[in-house]
Design a protein around this motif. Structure first.
Motif, short mmCIF file in Angstrom:
data_model
loop_
_atom_site.label_atom_id
_atom_site.label_comp_id
_atom_site.label_asym_id
_atom_site.label_seq_id
_atom_site.Cartn_x
_atom_site.Cartn_y
_atom_site.Cartn_z
N ASP A 1 -8.71 -6.85 2.82
CA ASP A 1 -8.82 -7.99 3.74
C ASP A 1 -7.59 -8.12 4.62
O ASP A 1 -7.69 -8.53 5.78
CB ASP A 1 -9.00 -9.30 2.95
N GLU A 2 -6.41 -7.81 4.07
CA GLU A 2 -5.17 -7.98 4.84
C GLU A 2 -4.24 -6.79 4.62
O GLU A 2 -4.11 -6.29 3.50
CB GLU A 2 -4.42 -9.25 4.44
N ILE A 3 -3.61 -6.38 5.70
CA ILE A 3 -2.52 -5.41 5.64
C ILE A 3 -1.31 -6.10 6.26
O ILE A 3 -1.36 -6.57 7.40
CB ILE A 3 -2.86 -4.13 6.42
N LEU B 1 -3.54 1.49 13.01
CA LEU B 1 -4.26 0.37 12.42
C LEU B 1 -5.09 -0.41 13.42
O LEU B 1 -6.16 -0.92 13.08
CB LEU B 1 -3.27 -0.58 11.73
N ILE B 2 -4.60 -0.55 14.66
CA ILE B 2 -5.36 -1.35 15.63
C ILE B 2 -6.07 -0.48 16.65
O ILE B 2 -6.87 -0.99 17.44
CB ILE B 2 -4.47 -2.38 16.35
N GLY B 3 -5.78 0.82 16.67
CA GLY B 3 -6.40 1.69 17.65
C GLY B 3 -7.71 2.29 17.15
O GLY B 3 -7.90 2.51 15.96
N GLU B 4 -8.63 2.51 18.07
CA GLU B 4 -9.86 3.21 17.74
C GLU B 4 -10.20 4.12 18.91
O GLU B 4 -10.03 3.77 20.08
CB GLU B 4 -11.00 2.24 17.46
N SER B 5 -10.69 5.30 18.58
CA SER B 5 -10.94 6.32 19.59
C SER B 5 -12.40 6.74 19.58
O SER B 5 -13.20 6.28 18.76
CB SER B 5 -10.02 7.53 19.34
N LEU B 6 -12.75 7.63 20.49
CA LEU B 6 -14.14 8.08 20.59
C LEU B 6 -14.56 8.82 19.32
O LEU B 6 -15.72 8.73 18.90
CB LEU B 6 -14.29 9.00 21.80
N THR C 1 -8.83 -4.16 20.88
CA THR C 1 -9.44 -2.86 20.58
C THR C 1 -10.70 -3.08 19.75
O THR C 1 -11.08 -4.22 19.47
CB THR C 1 -8.46 -1.95 19.82
N SER C 2 -11.30 -1.98 19.34
CA SER C 2 -12.55 -2.06 18.58
C SER C 2 -12.37 -1.73 17.11
O SER C 2 -13.34 -1.55 16.38
CB SER C 2 -13.57 -1.08 19.19
N ALA C 3 -11.11 -1.65 16.65
CA ALA C 3 -10.81 -1.19 15.30
C ALA C 3 -11.19 -2.22 14.23
O ALA C 3 -11.41 -3.39 14.54
CB ALA C 3 -9.32 -0.86 15.19
N PRO C 4 -11.24 -1.78 12.96
CA PRO C 4 -11.61 -2.71 11.88
C PRO C 4 -10.58 -3.81 11.64
O PRO C 4 -10.91 -4.82 11.02
CB PRO C 4 -11.70 -1.80 10.65
N TYR C 5 -9.33 -3.63 12.09
CA TYR C 5 -8.30 -4.63 11.85
C TYR C 5 -7.79 -5.20 13.16
O TYR C 5 -7.69 -4.50 14.18
CB TYR C 5 -7.13 -4.02 11.07
N VAL C 6 -7.46 -6.48 13.12
CA VAL C 6 -6.86 -7.16 14.28
C VAL C 6 -5.59 -7.87 13.81
O VAL C 6 -5.48 -8.29 12.65
CB VAL C 6 -7.83 -8.19 14.91
N ILE C 7 -4.63 -7.97 14.70
CA ILE C 7 -3.39 -8.69 14.37
C ILE C 7 -3.70 -10.18 14.32
O ILE C 7 -4.14 -10.78 15.29
CB ILE C 7 -2.30 -8.39 15.41
N ASP C 8 -3.47 -10.77 13.16
CA ASP C 8 -3.81 -12.17 12.92
C ASP C 8 -2.61 -13.08 13.07
O ASP C 8 -2.72 -14.21 13.54
CB ASP C 8 -4.40 -12.31 11.52
N ASP C 9 -1.42 -12.59 12.68
CA ASP C 9 -0.22 -13.42 12.72
C ASP C 9 0.99 -12.50 12.74
O ASP C 9 0.92 -11.35 12.28
CB ASP C 9 -0.17 -14.33 11.49
N LEU D 1 -2.23 -8.15 9.57
CA LEU D 1 -3.49 -7.69 10.14
C LEU D 1 -4.62 -8.07 9.22
O LEU D 1 -4.55 -7.84 8.01
CB LEU D 1 -3.48 -6.18 10.37
N LYS D 2 -5.67 -8.65 9.77
CA LYS D 2 -6.83 -9.06 8.99
C LYS D 2 -8.04 -8.19 9.33
O LYS D 2 -8.21 -7.76 10.47
CB LYS D 2 -7.16 -10.53 9.26
N ARG D 3 -8.82 -7.94 8.31
CA ARG D 3 -10.05 -7.17 8.53
C ARG D 3 -11.03 -7.99 9.35
O ARG D 3 -11.29 -9.16 9.06
CB ARG D 3 -10.66 -6.78 7.18
N ASN D 4 -11.60 -7.36 10.37
CA ASN D 4 -12.58 -8.02 11.22
C ASN D 4 -13.93 -8.01 10.49
O ASN D 4 -14.55 -6.96 10.34
CB ASN D 4 -12.68 -7.28 12.56
N GLU D 5 -14.36 -9.17 10.03
CA GLU D 5 -15.61 -9.25 9.27
C GLU D 5 -16.82 -8.89 10.11
O GLU D 5 -17.89 -8.58 9.56
CB GLU D 5 -15.77 -10.65 8.68
#
Length: 623
Positions: free
Chosen positions: A253-255, A86-91, A215-223, A232-236
Motif C-alpha cells: 500500500d505504501e512505499i 516508482l512513478i514512471g511507466e513506459s510503453l 504518470t500512469s504508474a501503480p504508485y503516486v506521491i501522496d506526501d 508513495l501510495k498505491r493507486n487503488e
C-alpha cells in the motif's frame, strides 16, 4: 531458493539466452534484443512475481542525503533515485529474467521492421493516468519530443536518432530511426510517458517540488517533506493491475523513503524499526553488527542473494578534463598508490573481491592475457587509439597487503618520473614548471565508508609526495558540482547489465563528455570506445556482440580512468519478517523492478525458518 546462476551458468547458456536475431512481421506481445521473448503471449505473470500475493502493508527504507526535486525527468535538482522507477511507466516493461526483453505495458503490442529501422506501438485501450484520464497517442508523441529536447540529457541521445514520430492509426504510434541501431526499438519502449495537458503553460525543465509529474504508474506521491521523506501510495484505481506484466506486482500500500544525514543514523533507524528494509554494502558491518535484538528475535530476516549481472565499475574516478590526469602514466601511478589489499582488509576483512574490469562477473568480461580472435580483430581497427594493455592484456596491481606497499609505491614513482614528475623536498613537483602536484577529492556528505577509504588512500599518496585536498559537500552541492564536472577525483558507480547498449554512449561516449549533467564523469574521448559501442548496437551475431563487449571492456579498463574498489556479486539485504518476496530470484537479482515491485506484506511476525536463519547468522557474527 532458485539462484540466478542456475539460469545463466556461463557463456554457453548466455549465448542461448541471447538467441539469434529474428524478424518481426506482425504485432507481438513482447520484443527481445536477440531472438524471441521467453514468455508466450498471455503469460500469467513474470516468473519472479507471485500473482497470488496479498495487497497491503508498507515498505520503508532509510536513505542517506536529501532531495529538492520530485521530477526525475529533468536535469535540475536532486531527486531520490528510486522515483524514476516508482512513478514512471513506459510503453513496455523489462523482464529481469532475460538479458534484454520487453513485454507490453502501456502498449498492448509492438511491431518492428526486420532491420528495426522503425517500431510501432499500439496503446492498450484501458491505459490511463493516475487522474483517470486516458493515455493517448498525443501524450506519447509529446513525451518523446519533450524529454528529447527539454528533459534530462540522458534522453537526448536517443531523440537525436529519431527521424520522425507519427500517429499511424487508432492507438498506434510509430517511430522511424535515422541510424542503424538495433537497440533503438527497445529503448523506445522504455521511455516514460507523461501527461501533456499537465504541462501546458509551464516550464517543464524548471519544475521541482512545485509540480509532481502525473504518470500512469501503480504508485503516486501522496506526501513529502523536502529533504526528509517521500511517501508513495498505491493507486487503488490503477488501470493495469490485470495485465500479465503487472500481475503480482505493486502489492504494498505504501512505499516510504526516509532520509538521514549519514549512514550511522540510517542504520540506527533500521535497528529500531523506524524503517523496515535495508541493503548492506559493507560486508564487515554485515558480519559484525547485524546481531541486534530484532534479528535475534526473528523480527528481522537477513538474506544474501546472488546475481549474474556484470560487476560494473565502483571506485574513484579521475577527471581527465584536468590536465593532471591526461597522461595514462599518471593515472596508473595513482592506481598503484591505492593499496587495495590493505584497504580491503581494513574495510571488509578481505571478504569482498576487487572489481577487475567493467564487465567482470559475467560472460561479457574481458579475458586474461592478450586479445585473441574476433576481439583482437575489432581492437585492431582502432590500434592507434588504444591505451597500453588493451591488446597486450592489462591487470590491476596487487600489493603485499602491508601498509607501506613498497613495491607499488616504487612503481608509482617510476611512472610519475617518466611523465615528468619528481619528488623535491617531500613534494611531487613538475620538472619543467616547478608546480606541485595538487588535486581535490570531492566527497558527498554522509558517506562514512568512502571517507574512511579516502583517509587511507591519502596516507599512501603522501608517500609519493602528494597531499590532496578533501572536500565534503552536501548532496545538492555535490550534484551541482558533478553535473558541471567541477571535480578532480570523486566516488564513481556505474551499474552495468547483461545487455549493454546505447547507455554506454552516456557513460563513456565522446559526445557525452561535454554535456552538462552527463554520466561520462571521467571525460573520456576515445574513437575506439565509440567504435566498439557502435559495434555493440549493430551486431547481428552472438559472436560479434560478445567480441564487441569484451573489446570495450579492455579499452575502458586499460584506460585507467577509475581506481576500482570491491565488487558486490552478492546482495545483502535485511528486512522485517512481515515483508515477503517470491522464492524465484531473477538473473538480475536485487535490481530495480524486483524490490519493492514483487514484494508483499504478510502479517504474523517471524516464521520459524527465518528465525532459525537469523539465529545462525547472529551466532556466526558473535563467534
Amino acid at each position: 531458493m532458485n539462484s540466478p546462476y542456475v539460469k545463466l551458468l556461463g557463456t554457453a547458456s548466455f549465448l542461448a539466452a541471447l538467441g539469434a536475431g529474428a524478424a518481426m512481421a506482425e504485432p507481438q506481445h513482447g520484443i527481445a534484443m536477440y531472438g524471441e521473448p521467453a514468455l508466450p503471449e498471455g503469460f500469467e505473470a513474470l516468473p519472479y512475481a507471485n500473482p497470488d500475493a496479498p495487497e497491503g502493508g508498507r515498505m520503508a527504507t532509510a536513505e542517506v542525503g536529501g532531495f529538492d526535486s520530485l521530477n526525475p525527468y529533468i536535469l535540475k535538482g536532486s531527486v531520490p533515485w528510486q522515483l524514476s522507477f516508482l512513478i514512471g511507466e513506459s510503453l513496455m516493461g523489462r523482464s529481469l529474467d532475460e538479458p534484454f526483453t520487453l513485454y507490453g505495458l502501456l502498449a498492448e503490442s509492438v511491431e518492428t521492421a526486420p532491420d528495426r529501422s522503425w517500431v510501432e506501438f499500439t496503446l492498450h485501450p484501458e491505459a490511463a493516468f493516475s487522474d483517470g484520464s486516458p493515455v493517448t497517442v498525443e501524450d506519447v508523441i509529446w513525451s518523446f519530443e519533450t524529454l528529447g529536447t527539454e528533459g534530462h540529457p540522458r534522453y537526448q541521445g536517443f531523440w537525436s536518432k529519431v527521424e520522425k514520430i507519427e500517429e499511424t492509426g487508432e492507438r498506434k504510434v510509430r517511430l522511424t530511426f535515422n541510424t542503424a541501431d538495433r537497440e533503438l526499438a527497445l529503448l523506445a519502449g522504455m521511455r516514460p510517458i507523461l501527461k501533456k495537458a499537465q504541462w501546458e503553460g509551464q516550464e517543464f525543465g524548471e519544475s521541482g517540488l512545485d509540480t509532481i509529474p502525473i504518470t500512469s504508474a501503480p504508485y503516486v506521491i501522496d506526501d513529502y517533506e523536502a529533504g526528509r521523506f517521500v511517501s508513495l501510495k498505491r493507486n487503488e484505481d490503477y488501470w493495469g493491475e490485470d495485465i500479465p506484466f503487472r500481475r503480482g506486482t505493486a502489492n504494498l500500500d505504501e512505499i516510504r523513503l526516509e532520509f538521514f544525514g549519514d549512514e550511522t543514523a540510517a542504520f540506527e533507524a533500521f535497528k529500531t524499526g523506524e524503517t523496515n528494509f535495508t541493503r548492506e554494502f559493507n560486508v564487515a558491518r554485515w558480519d559484525s553488527q547485524y546481531d541486534f535484538p530484532r534479528v535475534r528475535s526473528g523480527e528481522v530476516v537477513l538474506e544474501e542473494l546472488p546475481h549474474a549481472r556484470p560487476s560494473g565499475m565502483t571506485g574513484f574516478v579521475m577527471n581527465s578534463r584536468n590536465p593532471l590526469f591526461e597522461d595514462w602514466r599518471v593515472r596508473q601511478a595513482l592506481i598503484e598508490a591505492f593499496n587495495f589489499e590493505f584497504i580491503n582488509e581494513a574495510m571488509t576483512g578481505s571478504a569482498q573481491p576487487r572489481i577487475t574490469s567493467y564487465f567482470s562477473n559475467s560472460p561479457l568480461g574481458m579475458d586474461e592475457g592478450p586479445a585473441e580472435g574476433r576481439v583482437k580483430e575489432f581492437l585492431e581497427r582502432w590500434e592507434g587509439d588504444l591505451p597500453p594493455g588493451a591488446l597486450e592484456g592489462y591487470a590491476l596491481p596487487v600489493s603485499d597487503g602491508t601498509e607501506r606497499n613498497r613495491k607499488n609505491i616504487a612503481s608509482a614513482l617510476t611512472l610519475l618520473s617518466s611523465a615528468g614528475w619528481v619528488v623535491q623536498d617531500g613534494v611531487l613537483t613538475n620538472e619543467e614548471t616547478g608546480e606541485p602536484f595538487r588535486f581535490e577529492i570531492l566527497l558527498e556528505q554522509g558517506s562514512s565508508e568512502n571517507a574512511a577509504i579516502i583517509d587511507m588512500y591519502v596516507q599512501s599518496l603522501e608517500r609519493i609526495g602528494i597531499t590532496p585536498e578533501i572536500s565534503t559537500v552536501d548532496s545538492a552541492q555535490y550534484k551541482e558540482r558533478t553535473d558541471a564536472y567541477d571535480f578532480d577525483m570523486t566516488y564513481f558507480r556505474r551499474g552495468l547489465s547483461l545487455s549493454p547498449g546505447n547507455e554506454q554512449y552516456l557513460y563513456w561516449g565522446a559526445e557525452a563528455a561535454d554535456t552538462p549533467g552527463g554520466r561520462n564523469l571521467m571525460g573520456v574521448k576515445n574513437p575506439a570506445v565509440d567504435g566498439l559501442i557502435d559495434l555493440l548496437l549493430t551486431s547481428e551475431s552472438q559472436e560479434d556482440f560478445l567480441a564487441a563487449a569484451k573489446g570495450l571492456d579492455r579499452v575502458l579498463t586499460a584506460g585507467r580512468h577509475v581506481i576500482p574498489i570491491y565488487q558486490w556479486n552478492i546482495s545483502r539485504i535485511a528486512y522485517d519478517a512481515d515483508l515477503k518476496h517470491p522464492e524465484v530470484i531473477p538473473i538480475f537479482g536485487d535490481w530495480p523492478g524486483w524490490q519493492p515491485d514483487v514484494w508483499w506484506h504478510e502479517a504474523g511476525g517471524a516464521d520459524p525458518q527465518a528465525e532459525a536463519g537469523a539465529e545462525d547468522k547472529a551466532t556466526e557474527a558473535a563467534e
